[in-house]
Motif scaffolding. Structure first.
Motif, mmCIF file in Angstrom:
data_model
loop_
_atom_site.group_PDB
_atom_site.id
_atom_site.type_symbol
_atom_site.label_atom_id
_atom_site.label_comp_id
_atom_site.label_asym_id
_atom_site.label_seq_id
_atom_site.Cartn_x
_atom_site.Cartn_y
_atom_site.Cartn_z
ATOM 1 N N ALA A 325 38.162 28.609 39.301
ATOM 2 C CA ALA A 325 37.817 27.893 40.554
ATOM 3 C C ALA A 325 38.387 28.732 41.640
ATOM 4 C CB ALA A 325 38.553 26.540 40.446
ATOM 5 N N TYR A 326 39.208 29.492 41.533
ATOM 6 C CA TYR A 326 39.627 30.499 42.527
ATOM 7 C C TYR A 326 38.646 31.482 42.968
ATOM 8 C CZ TYR A 326 44.255 28.641 43.328
ATOM 9 O OH TYR A 326 45.462 27.954 43.484
ATOM 10 N N ALA A 332 32.118 31.678 47.403
ATOM 11 C CA ALA A 332 31.489 30.727 48.511
ATOM 12 C C ALA A 332 31.939 31.203 50.158
ATOM 13 C CB ALA A 332 32.165 29.149 48.373
ATOM 14 N N TYR A 333 33.311 31.843 49.918
ATOM 15 C CA TYR A 333 33.756 32.331 51.438
ATOM 16 C C TYR A 333 33.240 33.262 51.956
ATOM 17 C CZ TYR A 333 37.551 28.907 51.826
ATOM 18 O OH TYR A 333 38.454 27.772 52.136
ATOM 19 N N PRO A 349 40.734 35.948 55.668
ATOM 20 C CA PRO A 349 41.764 35.428 55.037
ATOM 21 C C PRO A 349 41.806 34.612 53.856
ATOM 22 C CG PRO A 349 42.041 35.166 57.477
ATOM 23 C CD PRO A 349 40.635 35.524 57.029
ATOM 24 N N TYR A 350 40.751 33.882 53.984
ATOM 25 C CA TYR A 350 40.873 32.628 52.703
ATOM 26 C C TYR A 350 40.038 33.285 51.761
ATOM 27 C CZ TYR A 350 41.416 29.188 56.531
ATOM 28 O OH TYR A 350 42.002 28.491 57.739
ATOM 29 N N ALA A 351 39.144 34.144 51.918
ATOM 30 C CA ALA A 351 38.319 34.954 50.954
ATOM 31 C C ALA A 351 39.349 35.887 50.228
ATOM 32 C CB ALA A 351 37.193 35.732 51.403
ATOM 33 N N THR A 352 40.036 36.476 50.987
ATOM 34 C CA THR A 352 41.177 37.361 50.450
ATOM 35 C C THR A 352 42.093 36.518 49.470
ATOM 36 O OG1 THR A 352 40.859 38.819 52.153
ATOM 37 C CG2 THR A 352 42.863 39.111 50.880
ATOM 38 N N GLU A 356 42.537 37.248 45.303
ATOM 39 C CA GLU A 356 43.714 37.648 44.946
ATOM 40 C C GLU A 356 44.539 36.825 43.918
ATOM 41 O OE1 GLU A 356 46.086 38.716 48.135
ATOM 42 O OE2 GLU A 356 44.929 40.799 48.481
ATOM 43 N N ARG A 357 44.286 35.336 44.252
ATOM 44 C CA ARG A 357 44.895 34.455 43.392
ATOM 45 C C ARG A 357 44.263 34.505 41.895
ATOM 46 N NH1 ARG A 357 49.123 32.195 41.180
ATOM 47 N NH2 ARG A 357 49.011 29.743 40.674
ATOM 48 N N ALA A 358 42.859 34.716 41.964
ATOM 49 C CA ALA A 358 42.042 34.381 40.758
ATOM 50 C C ALA A 358 42.395 35.442 39.889
ATOM 51 C CB ALA A 358 40.540 34.576 41.084
#
Length: 593
Positions: A325-326, A332-333, A349-352, A356-358
């Motif tokens: 999901a991440y 998407a971003y 910032p949101y895409a990064t 990184e979380r994924a």
């Protein structure tokens, strides 16, 4: 010299008298009806494929026997009697003749034997295909499959996302099977809602087998029906129905995928007990939101991306450990700015963070590496970092077409032409009907003067998605490079209609290409109107030879962080500017050479 033809005529006359031809015709017709009925019963009642195999075997084995009986016996008003060789008055001595003159009877025996042997071979092949033991479908060369969109049988269009999602999940699971070629999503979904038969679909997608099915979802209950079809003859290799609770959905997907692997006789490498589906969540609600998000993401519109992001965010809130999901959120971003969304500076910032979380949750998730690579390529111009991520994604999933597609764009931006062409051809091979890879293939071929091939590739893209913005724009680029201003003008008219930009500016540009006296008017129109291009009007101004105006447009695009800036180092419109130090300095600002 005349005995042979006479003997042959007598033999044919005897076959006709004994009704051998009539028996063969009647037997063939009845067998065909029985086989069709058996096929329908196997499919309708979910009977084992062995039933159809047995019926086929009986029909085949019985054919030479029926011919032999027709030859040996006559059906008379007094009942069945042994045939009288001399009854016709034409074959009195055929049995008593020397062996050399009895060759017609020998031919009959050979034909019957050949049919029997052929029937045994064909039946074993058919029966083996159903069990995974024999036949061409089990061969590595034929180990290929297309997963058609499962039909939503829920009676509710709101559940369309679920049937589409199940299809995509099964497709993804099968891509993890070594030595199995799997047609990509974009190509298979091009047949959604069509009535094309499996043979036609298989030919277009170059696969040997087709998986189709249906999904019925009601509350927390789900019924999935799936069937694997040999595309060559239309016979079912395997079918099954699953009635489960929604929280068993991951087990169902894995079970279906393994059944397909067994039917195709493809050997799993590595841990044979590992789940093919690798859902990375046990939360049914989070998974449901993930499927909804993917459903919207695939529509590729700004409004759809907004909806996709909402569902992906909900999925990670329900399950903070949901790596896929991440990764989907990151994908998407990174595409938002290309579809009229917020500028890169806002979404970066949101895409990064999502990428990184994924990767922290699942370092072996190919989709996450691809999202990371695209971010580095388009947002950060970190070409070395992007290449590492693309190569890692391809290593993890060599059959992921998006990885090859976006990597090809990166290589084109670096003017590594041969590598770029190789990668985009691989993307198209994996997903032959996908509009985006075909568009990029067309651009790269057009840059190298292979105009006919380039136009054909772009037309394939537009054949699937007629109003594809980048496809129509690519057609203008190729047509202008070719000098075909009439085609370019028509494409610009379509571009103006779709984007709402100024068609008069495009017409002025086309006019200036044919008549330099019109250049000044075209420059004014391009600078004062809204036009679609990789960097606003820059590529059009460059084509007209207006260097100062082009450099100004490029600098404005750089400040706004246009998402297609990397194409500046690729498109043919800028070739004449490569001798200008100021243009080369701009290219260096993108970390390109």
């Amino acid at each position: 010299m005349t005995d042979g033809p006479k003997q042959y005529q007598r033999f044919l006359a005897e076959l006709k008298r004994r009704r051998v031809f009539k028996v063969a015709a009647v037997y063939g017709g009845v067998s065909f009806v029985l086989l069709q009925a058996a096929d329908l019963m196997v499919e309708g009642l979910n009977l084992p494929q062995l039933v159809l195999t047995m019926v086929t075997a009986v029909a085949l084995f019985g054919f030479p026997l029926a011919l032999a009986l027709a030859w040996a016996f006559d059906l008379t008003s007094e009942g069945v009697k042994r045939a009288d060789p001399a009854a016709s008055g034409e074959l009195e001595a055929i049995v008593a003749q020397p062996a050399a003159r009895r060759w017609p009877a020998g031919i009959l025996a050979l034909v019957g034997t050949a049919l029997l042997i052929g029937g045994v071979w064909w039946t074993l092949a058919r029966g083996g295909n159903a069990t995974g033991e024999f036949g061409a479908v089990g061969d590595p060369a034929a180990a290929s499959i297309a997963v058609l969109p499962f039909v939503n049988m829920s009676g509710d269009e709101e559940n369309e996302y679920f049937s589409d999602g199940i299809t995509e999940e099964l497709l993804t699971a099968l891509t993890r099977v070594p030595n199995l070629k799997v047609a990509a999503r974009t190509s298979t979904f091009a047949f959604k809602g069509t009535d094309a038969d499996v043979r036609t679909i298989a030919q277009q997608l170059e696969v040997a087998t087709i998986l189709e099915g249906s999904v019925r979802k009601s509350g927390d209950q789900v019924r999935i029906t799936a069937q694997l079809i040999n595309a060559e003859d239309g016979f079912h290799l395997w079918s099954d129905t699953y009635d489960r609770r929604l929280d068993d959905i991951f087990a169902i997907q894995d079970e279906i995928a393994r059944s397909i692997v067994d039917a195709l006789k493809v050997t799993l490498q590595g841990d044979a007990d590992a789940d093919l589906t690798r859902s990375s969540t046990n939360n049914a609600e989070a998974y449901n939101d993930y499927l909804r998000g993917r459903h919207f993401w695939n529509r590729r519109t700004l409004a759809a991306f907004d909806s996709a992001i909402q569902h992906f965010n909900r999925a990670v809130l329900l399950d903070p450990g949901y790596a896929r999901a991440y990764a989907a959120l990151a994908e998407a971003y990174v595409l938002l700015p290309e579809y009229g969304g917020p500028p890169m500076s806002e979404v970066l910032p949101y895409a990064t963070a999502a990428t990184e979380r994924a990767l922290a949750l699942d370092p072996d998730l190919a989709e996450a590496h691809v999202a990371s690579a695209y971010r580095k390529m388009v947002f950060e111009w970190d070409w070395d970092g992007a290449e590492r991520d693309y190569l890692k994604a391809i290593e993890l999933n060599p059959d992921y077409p998006t990885a090859h597609h976006w990597y090809a764009e990166m290589l084109a931006a670096e003017r590594r032409w041969d590598e770029s062409l190789s990668q985009i051809q691989r993307a198209v091979e994996l997903d032959p009907l996908a509009p985006a890879p075909n568009t990029v293939l067309g651009l790269i071929l057009g840059i190298h003067g292979r105009y006919d091939e380039a136009i054909a590739a772009v037309e394939r893209a537009l054949g699937v998605t007629p109003n594809m913005l980048t496809g129509i724009w690519a057609l203008t680029v190729i047509s202008v490079a070719q000098g075909d201003y009439a085609t370019a003008g028509s494409a610009f008219d379509r571009l103006a209609d779709i984007t709402g930009t100024d068609s008069a500016a495009y017409r002025a540009y086309i006019a200036a290409l044919s008549d330099t006296a019109m250049t000044a008017a075209a420059v004014t129109a391009l600078q004062s109107s809204a036009v679609f291009g990789t960097v606003g009007p820059a590529e059009y101004l460059a084509q007209l030879g207006r260097i100062e105006e082009t450099l100004a447009a490029l600098e404005a695009g750089f400040e706004a962080r246009f998402p297609y800036l990397h194409w500046t180092n690729t498109l043919p419109q800028y070739e004449d500017m490569r001798s200008d130090p100021r243009f080369l300095a701009f290219i260096e600002k993108l970390n390109l050479e």
